[in-house]
Design an enzyme around this catalytic site. Sequence first.
Site, short mmCIF file in Angstrom:
data_model
loop_
_atom_site.label_atom_id
_atom_site.label_comp_id
_atom_site.label_asym_id
_atom_site.label_seq_id
_atom_site.Cartn_x
_atom_site.Cartn_y
_atom_site.Cartn_z
N ASP A 45 0.73 -1.16 0.17
CA ASP A 45 -0.05 -0.08 -0.06
C ASP A 45 0.93 1.35 -0.23
OD1 ASP A 45 -1.87 2.39 0.42
OD2 ASP A 45 -3.35 0.52 2.08
N TYR A 63 -6.96 15.34 -8.64
CA TYR A 63 -5.97 14.31 -9.33
C TYR A 63 -5.44 14.91 -10.44
CZ TYR A 63 -4.50 10.36 -12.50
OH TYR A 63 -3.99 9.86 -14.21
N LYS A 74 -1.38 15.02 -9.97
CA LYS A 74 -0.12 14.75 -10.82
C LYS A 74 1.08 15.67 -11.06
CE LYS A 74 -1.67 10.32 -11.25
NZ LYS A 74 -0.70 9.33 -11.32
N SER A 123 0.72 12.68 -15.60
CA SER A 123 -0.70 12.67 -16.32
C SER A 123 -0.26 14.09 -17.55
CB SER A 123 -1.60 12.41 -15.68
OG SER A 123 -2.66 12.72 -16.52
#
Length: 268
Positions: free
Chosen positions: A60, A158, A162, A145
Amino acid sequence: MRRLEGKVALVTGAARGIGEAIARAFAKEGAHVVLSDIRDKEGQAAAQAIGGDASYSHLDVRVELDWKRVMVQILLDQGRLDVLVNNAGVTGFEDGMRLHDPEHASLEDWHAVHRTNLDGVFLGCRQAIRAMRDQGAGSIINISSRSGLVGIPAAAAYASSKAAVRNHTKTVALYCAEQGLAIRCNSIHPAAILTPMWEPMLGRGPEREANMRACVRDTPMQRFGAPEEVAALAVMLASDEAAYMTGTELNIDGGILAGSAATPALEN
């Protein structure tokens, strides 16, 4: 000789999608690959399917003790770590569509995305530097990304996470060079790559095809990318061919960041 012959690699989020494709590509090029994930059954199955020197460890990426345990085990079993791919990531939409815009996203959801996408990369980079220091060389590959390069109104956490991965990659690269270490750190920035991460947005009903077309409408190449295409870049960055590349970002986006959102004319 295969391009990664004799190298030891750890890939996070490797139970499926881009991570699994990278693990497969690394093994094909001769590396011993440790796949890691929190989806243990899928991860074990992926490692078994790859065969050869592939193995699986539960990791994890949000948990520092997990990182320490896995790194100690790799060093005990293999004696070294040459490549780390920080691939594990979440969009925040895994449990269904929810509000992730800058006005309505909850602080809890914001933190949840950053704990995996950013804290996980920080912990991975730190542990990899320590594991690679004695040999003085290695390759850290962070999967960022396209969303880390542009704003994404409906996925603020998100995009933020990134973008931070992109910047931290450069910081790690400079730090390692400053330390006199040939530990390289680079980032890969995929756009629309067809992986399970997209499933909540694409759906499984009759609307799926229309949703897929809508998702790549502004992509000049008019298609999703494949995980194997991202894996090919990771192989290059992991190999000695990229010995003079560090702090670099590689976009794989079908041309969407080339400067024009115009779609090509289709012939009748």
